[in-house]
Design a protein around this motif. Sequence first.
Motif, PDB file in Angstrom:
ATOM      1  N   VAL A   5       0.682  -1.362   0.156  1.00  0.00           N
ATOM      2  CA  VAL A   5      -0.185   0.176  -0.354  1.00  0.00           C
ATOM      3  C   VAL A   5       0.617   1.473  -0.355  1.00  0.00           C
ATOM      4  N   TYR A   6       1.902   1.340   0.827  1.00  0.00           N
ATOM      5  CA  TYR A   6       2.353   2.518   1.070  1.00  0.00           C
ATOM      6  C   TYR A   6       4.055   2.740  -0.250  1.00  0.00           C
ATOM      7  N   TYR A  10       3.136   6.149  -2.535  1.00  0.00           N
ATOM      8  CA  TYR A  10       4.147   6.817  -3.265  1.00  0.00           C
ATOM      9  C   TYR A  10       4.965   7.174  -4.285  1.00  0.00           C
ATOM     10  N   ARG A  11       4.507   6.004  -5.066  1.00  0.00           N
ATOM     11  CA  ARG A  11       4.453   5.689  -6.436  1.00  0.00           C
ATOM     12  C   ARG A  11       3.201   7.620  -7.266  1.00  0.00           C
ATOM     13  N   GLN A  12       2.339   7.250  -6.807  1.00  0.00           N
ATOM     14  CA  GLN A  12       1.106   7.691  -6.670  1.00  0.00           C
ATOM     15  C   GLN A  12       1.305   9.082  -6.687  1.00  0.00           C
ATOM     16  N   ARG A  13       1.972   9.671  -5.322  1.00  0.00           N
ATOM     17  CA  ARG A  13       2.801  10.865  -4.707  1.00  0.00           C
ATOM     18  C   ARG A  13       3.311  11.743  -6.459  1.00  0.00           C
ATOM     19  N   GLY A  14       4.091  10.834  -5.849  1.00  0.00           N
ATOM     20  CA  GLY A  14       5.687  10.932  -6.765  1.00  0.00           C
ATOM     21  C   GLY A  14       4.734  11.454  -8.182  1.00  0.00           C
ATOM     22  N   ALA A  15       3.905  10.152  -9.312  1.00  0.00           N
ATOM     23  CA  ALA A  15       3.281  11.109 -10.226  1.00  0.00           C
ATOM     24  C   ALA A  15       2.633  12.116  -9.761  1.00  0.00           C
TER      25      ALA A  15
END
Length: 223
Positions: A5-6, A10-15
């Motif tokens: 989940v994290y 993390y990947r979503q926030r980076g995008a």
Amino acid sequence: SFAIVYHFKYRQRGAEALQLQLRTAQLESDLARAELSVLRGQLHPHFLFNSFNAVASLVRQRRNEAAVEIIAQLSALLRLAIERTGRQELPLDEEIDFIRRYLQIEQVRFGEKLRLDFALDPEALDAAVPNLVLQPLVENAIKHGISRRTRPGTLRLAARRVNSRLELEILDDGPDGSPAERESGDGRPGGIGLSNTRARLAKIYGTDYHLEITPRPEGGMRV
């Protein structure tokens, strides 16, 4: 499960951060283009105002044929300016074509009093320059130099490659008198043309340019 989940968060926030950076860069680019368009647009009414003043002066002197010639040249100049709307940079040879047409108007005004000297390196003519970069500088040289003379004066426009750089040079003879008198009496205010040129160069090139204005020992100025 928590690790997965994290990881995805993390990947979503980076995008999202990357999209925000791209959007910010696009907005900054749009703003820069808008500011450059405004700066370039300031020059059109500026030289139009001076050209119409010249026409009015010629009509008062009953030099009607010269006034008609200026109107015809001004029409061609405006057509060229409109065709180049939206272009921030163009090849030097196109900018030279524009400035030659502008100088044809000035030669109708000043006649034999204005002599022109072009020294253009063919290898420099394909270099990219800001649209309308030469006109305000040439106008400044005529207004503060050639127009104050009682004898013929020369305006020289040179372009050359210096290693990987482009060097443009505008020289004028300045007002009549001794070099000392010319230098002391030829203090040229920045005005809209010069300040506009500095602002546009800074917007397009940041600090990667150099603009120098110096008095010549024999009189007149070098830009």
